[in-house]
Design a protein around this motif. Structure first.
Motif, PDB file in Angstrom:
ATOM      1  N   VAL B  33      54.143   8.650  11.240  1.00 45.55           N
ATOM      2  CA  VAL B  33      52.925   9.352  10.821  1.00 45.55           C
ATOM      3  C   VAL B  33      53.087   9.842   9.377  1.00 45.55           C
ATOM      4  CG1 VAL B  33      51.474  11.380  11.244  1.00 45.55           C
ATOM      5  CG2 VAL B  33      52.239   9.975  13.158  1.00 45.55           C
ATOM      6  N   ALA B  34      54.273  10.356   9.068  1.00 42.67           N
ATOM      7  CA  ALA B  34      54.500  10.870   7.711  1.00 42.67           C
ATOM      8  C   ALA B  34      54.335   9.758   6.683  1.00 42.67           C
ATOM      9  CB  ALA B  34      55.895  11.477   7.622  1.00 42.67           C
ATOM     10  N   LEU B  35      54.925   8.605   6.970  1.00 42.29           N
ATOM     11  CA  LEU B  35      54.795   7.473   6.044  1.00 42.29           C
ATOM     12  C   LEU B  35      53.341   7.021   5.948  1.00 42.29           C
ATOM     13  CD1 LEU B  35      57.881   5.199   6.734  1.00 42.29           C
ATOM     14  CD2 LEU B  35      57.188   6.150   4.554  1.00 42.29           C
ATOM     15  N   THR B  36      52.680   6.987   7.120  1.00 40.43           N
ATOM     16  CA  THR B  36      51.294   6.532   7.156  1.00 40.43           C
ATOM     17  C   THR B  36      50.387   7.445   6.328  1.00 40.43           C
ATOM     18  OG1 THR B  36      51.725   5.677   9.339  1.00 40.43           O
ATOM     19  CG2 THR B  36      49.434   5.896   8.741  1.00 40.43           C
ATOM     20  N   LEU B  37      50.719   8.738   6.278  1.00 34.14           N
ATOM     21  CA  LEU B  37      49.897   9.660   5.499  1.00 34.14           C
ATOM     22  C   LEU B  37      50.355   9.728   4.042  1.00 34.14           C
ATOM     23  CD1 LEU B  37      49.467  12.611   8.025  1.00 34.14           C
ATOM     24  CD2 LEU B  37      47.790  10.890   7.374  1.00 34.14           C
ATOM     25  N   ALA B  38      51.678   9.723   3.847  1.00 34.13           N
ATOM     26  CA  ALA B  38      52.208   9.919   2.489  1.00 34.13           C
ATOM     27  C   ALA B  38      51.803   8.764   1.574  1.00 34.13           C
ATOM     28  CB  ALA B  38      53.724  10.049   2.545  1.00 34.13           C
ATOM     29  N   ILE B  39      51.913   7.550   2.079  1.00 40.04           N
ATOM     30  CA  ILE B  39      51.632   6.394   1.215  1.00 40.04           C
ATOM     31  C   ILE B  39      50.159   6.338   0.805  1.00 40.04           C
ATOM     32  CG2 ILE B  39      51.645   3.850   1.130  1.00 40.04           C
ATOM     33  CD1 ILE B  39      54.295   4.106   2.756  1.00 40.04           C
ATOM     34  N   PRO B  40      49.197   6.509   1.747  1.00 40.47           N
ATOM     35  CA  PRO B  40      47.794   6.509   1.300  1.00 40.47           C
ATOM     36  C   PRO B  40      47.483   7.637   0.328  1.00 40.47           C
ATOM     37  CG  PRO B  40      47.918   6.549   3.698  1.00 40.47           C
ATOM     38  CD  PRO B  40      49.302   6.577   3.199  1.00 40.47           C
ATOM     39  N   PRO B  75      52.067   0.488   7.743  1.00 41.57           N
ATOM     40  CA  PRO B  75      52.019   0.740   9.188  1.00 41.57           C
ATOM     41  C   PRO B  75      51.909  -0.544  10.014  1.00 41.57           C
ATOM     42  CG  PRO B  75      50.146   1.772   8.086  1.00 41.57           C
ATOM     43  CD  PRO B  75      50.965   1.162   7.032  1.00 41.57           C
ATOM     44  N   ALA B  76      51.297  -1.580   9.426  1.00 42.03           N
ATOM     45  CA  ALA B  76      51.205  -2.847  10.166  1.00 42.03           C
ATOM     46  C   ALA B  76      52.607  -3.392  10.433  1.00 42.03           C
ATOM     47  CB  ALA B  76      50.380  -3.867   9.384  1.00 42.03           C
ATOM     48  N   SER B  77      53.504  -3.168   9.472  1.00 43.40           N
ATOM     49  CA  SER B  77      54.862  -3.689   9.665  1.00 43.40           C
ATOM     50  C   SER B  77      55.609  -2.911  10.746  1.00 43.40           C
ATOM     51  CB  SER B  77      55.647  -3.651   8.347  1.00 43.40           C
ATOM     52  OG  SER B  77      55.792  -2.318   7.930  1.00 43.40           O
ATOM     53  N   PHE B  78      55.132  -1.665  11.069  1.00 45.63           N
ATOM     54  CA  PHE B  78      55.748  -0.938  12.187  1.00 45.63           C
ATOM     55  C   PHE B  78      55.555  -1.704  13.498  1.00 45.63           C
ATOM     56  CE2 PHE B  78      54.708   3.298   9.893  1.00 45.63           C
ATOM     57  CZ  PHE B  78      55.840   3.162   9.113  1.00 45.63           C
ATOM     58  N   SER B  79      54.461  -2.469  13.555  1.00 46.09           N
ATOM     59  CA  SER B  79      54.176  -3.172  14.811  1.00 46.09           C
ATOM     60  C   SER B  79      55.326  -4.098  15.178  1.00 46.09           C
ATOM     61  CB  SER B  79      52.882  -3.971  14.689  1.00 46.09           C
ATOM     62  OG  SER B  79      53.049  -4.994  13.735  1.00 46.09           O
ATOM     63  N   LEU B  80      55.963  -4.638  14.148  1.00 49.22           N
ATOM     64  CA  LEU B  80      57.087  -5.546  14.402  1.00 49.22           C
ATOM     65  C   LEU B  80      58.237  -4.778  15.052  1.00 49.22           C
ATOM     66  CD1 LEU B  80      57.994  -8.448  13.965  1.00 49.22           C
ATOM     67  CD2 LEU B  80      58.896  -7.780  11.779  1.00 49.22           C
ATOM     68  N   VAL B  81      58.526  -3.599  14.497  1.00 50.08           N
ATOM     69  CA  VAL B  81      59.609  -2.772  15.050  1.00 50.08           C
ATOM     70  C   VAL B  81      59.274  -2.401  16.492  1.00 50.08           C
ATOM     71  CG1 VAL B  81      60.878  -0.607  14.765  1.00 50.08           C
ATOM     72  CG2 VAL B  81      60.050  -1.822  12.760  1.00 50.08           C
ATOM     73  N   LEU B  82      58.041  -1.958  16.693  1.00 54.07           N
ATOM     74  CA  LEU B  82      57.644  -1.532  18.041  1.00 54.07           C
ATOM     75  C   LEU B  82      57.682  -2.705  19.024  1.00 54.07           C
ATOM     76  CD1 LEU B  82      54.639   0.769  17.085  1.00 54.07           C
ATOM     77  CD2 LEU B  82      56.825   1.512  17.996  1.00 54.07           C
ATOM     78  N   ALA B  83      57.208  -3.863  18.559  1.00 61.61           N
ATOM     79  CA  ALA B  83      57.182  -5.027  19.455  1.00 61.61           C
ATOM     80  C   ALA B  83      58.595  -5.492  19.790  1.00 61.61           C
ATOM     81  CB  ALA B  83      56.394  -6.164  18.813  1.00 61.61           C
ATOM     82  N   LEU B 122      47.656  -0.136  15.184  1.00 61.88           N
ATOM     83  CA  LEU B 122      46.321  -0.099  14.580  1.00 61.88           C
ATOM     84  C   LEU B 122      45.844   1.338  14.350  1.00 61.88           C
ATOM     85  CD1 LEU B 122      44.559  -3.082  16.384  1.00 61.88           C
ATOM     86  CD2 LEU B 122      45.442  -2.983  14.056  1.00 61.88           C
ATOM     87  N   SER B 123      46.262   2.254  15.243  1.00 63.69           N
ATOM     88  CA  SER B 123      45.898   3.662  15.009  1.00 63.69           C
ATOM     89  C   SER B 123      46.494   4.121  13.683  1.00 63.69           C
ATOM     90  CB  SER B 123      46.436   4.563  16.128  1.00 63.69           C
ATOM     91  OG  SER B 123      45.995   4.118  17.356  1.00 63.69           O
ATOM     92  N   LEU B 124      47.761   3.754  13.463  1.00 65.54           N
ATOM     93  CA  LEU B 124      48.410   4.164  12.211  1.00 65.54           C
ATOM     94  C   LEU B 124      47.756   3.474  11.001  1.00 65.54           C
ATOM     95  CD1 LEU B 124      52.136   4.119  13.392  1.00 65.54           C
ATOM     96  CD2 LEU B 124      50.763   6.126  12.900  1.00 65.54           C
TER      97      LEU B 124
END
Lengths: 257, 443
Positions: B33-40, B75-83, B122-124
């Motif tokens: 969440v921090a990365l998702t907010l900090a970068i934008p 955040p899209a690249s997080f999907s890879l980690v999560l998957a 996708l939420s992120l």
């Protein structure tokens, strides 16, 4: 309940199981013995409808595992050797999740979860995350999970290997109770005590083949062992097992055909 | 194509559990969440600062869009980690085996896990995008809704493609460490895709982003389908034991593939469908090229270098040298097509006939059919059938590569398809030699 006819399973070039024929009726227990890599786990996975046989048939409750593996899996409770629990879930939530997967009605599964947690002395730990559980506690949860939906056939791979003697005895009593209720059991174990305690029939596997299947009297005859001289007593299952395995030392360990 | 049987309630059970698991790891969620907010926030502030300090409108507008793409990509690249965690991690911790021993169908487990990863990622992504838009665009006097919608669609597809890729990795990796290494095969093409999107924006061709999003959708569907086909109990549990001596097995597979494959005529009959596709590539290419030339959709300046290089490839050092140059040029094209067949899902095979057809049609539009056809007669009589055969076999390699079978054996099938191509080269290479002689001495 379980009919296995000429079961063979090949993984690539490795023949893990060859020509296994066994049957287990309601309320009976078959114990599979054998060295590591003898094919016991593969046999259980095939019987559970998790893996499809390369040859032969597996029928549970008359349903062919090759035709409808999902229906077979619904009737079976498989307890693998490693409990495989979700670390960040409480025992209650975990069991509830699997109860839901097996379509156990919510009130029924809540009641049954509490009953079984009590049987295995886990009531107080029921809300703790499974990651904090000891090895023995995890095995108990895995046993509860495999039997929660009252399966017709229970397949357990070393179900008490991590349990202390008292808990192991409790587990055996529980399995015997299920057996009395008409449940069929197939247990893989290295514990001769467990095998003697639970088994009706015993199958001895080596290098993917069944060396012998039968009850203690039949196996004793097959082993060729006489009365144990030093104690003037009948040979134990340990003696019989070692004698039968020794008689088949010539079986190649590498099962590439 | 058949739809897999799927009980939505069961898939939802799996999804709910996975979601719960993903959000229960507090440190991970806080970091994401921090990365998702900090970068934008940082990117949007940068764009606003650029606008405030006198950046040109066109530059600021384009950069604001590029920023949006980068904001979504992290955040899209997080999907890879999560998957990977959801599939390989569970496999490593043996929890997947327990799930596989339940009555759940493979499709239900797969759909549930994919849904859980998509929901978190996708939420992120969209959370980050909304934050970015709220900070970056007010005051700029510019809000490209259409492009942002294309970005939203393309994000779903990118995330889905990464998740599906992770499933395919999970079938081949037994540990998270191995999976993380193999994940480069997904993250690298995805970062190239991101760069292509950024390039389109910077070049001022943002209108192509919809086509790009559509392409990503096709890739995602193909990968998701591949993941579903390969996600099977047999593949996940049985293959562990069969993976002994991989080098010896691969060598044996290559040798037997080369020995056991059918002869050229039988091969053509067996692969008639992909060969028909390859054959269709030529007239389609001619038509597309002619329309592009006649309508001036593509400026001649863009195509001319390709035409010129083709003409130039014939060389000017005497007839033998010309034959050798044309021959080596064609052989190289045939080899490249085969080499790219797996990664392009057979598209390279189609292009082997489509691209020359396109150039022919384009040349005809610019000059005349008679003039254009003189370039391919009489050598084309040999070259075109050879290209159709090679293209068809390359399409077959690509089709084999994107087909996962629950029983495994992907590598063996791809090797067999490649062996078909290699064996066909015994006929195709001499045909190319004949064609080059015809082109130089009779054409």
């Amino acid at each position: 309940m379980l009919e296995v006819e000429g079961l063979a399973k090949r993984y690539g070039e490795v023949l893990a199981l060859k020509d296994l024929t066994v049957s287990v009726e309601e309320g009976e227990c078959l114990v599979l013995l054998g060295r590591n890599g003898a094919g016991k786990t593969t046999a259980l996975r095939c019987m559970a409808g998790v893996l499809l046989p390369t040859a032969g048939t597996v029928k549970v409750d008359g349903i062919d595992a090759a035709d409808d593996p999902a229906a077979v899996r619904a009737r079976v409770g498989l307890m693998p050797e490693v409990p495989g629990l979700y670390e960040r879930m409480s025992a209650r939530a975990y069991l509830d999740h699997f109860g839901a997967i097996y379509d156990v009605e919510p009130p029924v599964r809540r009641r049954r979860i509490e009953e079984l947690l009590e049987v295995f002395e886990l009531t107080d730990a029921g809300d703790r995350w499974l990651g904090t559980f000891s090895k023995g506690m995890r095995q108990k949860v895995a046993l509860i999970r495999a039997t929660l939906h009252r399966p017709r056939l229970i397949l357990a791979d070393e179900p008490t290997s991590a349990l202390d003697p008292d808990s192991a005895r409790r587990a055996w009593i529980y399995l015997k109770d299920l057996q009395r209720d008409g449940c069929a059991l197939v247990i893989c174990t290295h514990s001769m005590e467990e095998a003697e305690h639970l088994a009706g029939d015993i199958g001895i596997l080596s290098a993917g083949r069944a060396l012998a299947v039968g009850n203690m009297v039949e196996l004793r005859r097959r082993s060729g062992l006489k009365m144990r001289q030093e104690v003037r007593d009948l040979p134990t299952l340990q003696d019989i097992y070692l004698a039968i395995v020794d008689n088949h030392r010539d079986l190649a360990e590498v099962r590439t055909a | 194509m058949t739809w897999p049987k799927l009980e939505r309630r069961k898939a939802a059970l799996v999804a709910r559990r996975d979601l719960r698991d993903a959000v229960s790891e507090l440190r991970l969620i806080v970091a994401m969440v921090a990365l998702t907010l900090a970068i934008p926030i940082a990117s949007a502030s940068g764009v606003r600062a650029l606008a405030a300090f006198g950046g040109g409108t066109a530059v600021v507008n384009r950069l604001s869009l590029v920023g949006a793409f980068f904001v979504v990509f992290i955040p899209a690249s997080f999907s890879l980690v999560l998957a990977l965690e959801s599939f390989v991690g569970e496999r490593e911790r043996t929890t997947l085996e327990v799930l596989l021993s339940t009555p759940l169908r493979e499709a239900e487990i797969y759909a549930g896990k994919v849904a859980a990863v998509l929901t978190v990622s996708l939420s992120l992504c969209y959370g980050g995008l909304i934050v970015y838009c709220l900070i970056a665009f007010p005051g700029l006097g510019y809000f490209p809704l259409g492009i942002l919608l294309a970005l939203a669609l393309s994000t779903i597809c990118q995330v889905a493609a990464m998740v599906a890729g992770a499933v395919i990795i999970s079938l081949n990796a037994r540990t998270m460490r191995a999976a993380n290494v193999m994940a480069s095969f997904i993250i690298l093409p995805m970062s190239v895709a991101l760069q292509a999107e950024a390039a389109l924006i910077l070049l001022g061709r943002a209108d192509f982003l919809w086509a790009f999003a559509l392409l990503m959708a096709v890739v995602a569907v193909v990968l998701l389908r591949m993941g579903l086909s390969g996600f099977s109990r047999e593949a996940l549990l049985a293959r562990d034991v069969g993976l002994r001596q991989p080098l010896r097995r691969a060598t044996r597979a290559v040798r037997s593939s080369l020995k056991m494959r059918p002869g050229i005529f039988r091969l053509i009959w067996m692969r008639r469908t992909p060969m028909l596709l390859a054959a269709a590539g030529l007239p389609l290419g001619v038509l597309a090229g002619y329309l592009a030339g006649a309508s001036n959709a593509i400026p001649p300046a863009v195509i001319r270098p390709a035409l010129a290089s083709l003409v130039k490839s014939s060389g000017d050092g005497g007839p033998i040298y010309e034959v050798a140059t044309i021959f080596s040029h064609n052989v190289l094209a045939f080899l490249l097509v085969a080499a790219l067949a797996v990664t392009t899902a057979g598209l390279s095979g189609f292009l082997l006939t489509f691209a020359p057809g396109f150039l022919l049609g384009f040349a005809a539009a610019l000059s005349s059919w008679t003039l254009a056809l003189t370039g391919i007669v009489p050598n084309g009589l040999v070259e075109i059938p050879a290209a159709i055969i090679a293209g068809g076999l390359a399409i077959h390699i690509g089709a084999t590569a994107i087909h996962m079978d629950a029983r495994g054996g992907w590598a063996d099938r791809v090797l067999a398809a490649t062996a078909d191509y290699v064996r066909a080269l015994r006929w195709l290479v001499p045909a190319l030699a004949v064609a080059s002689v015809l082109e130089v001495f009779i054409g």
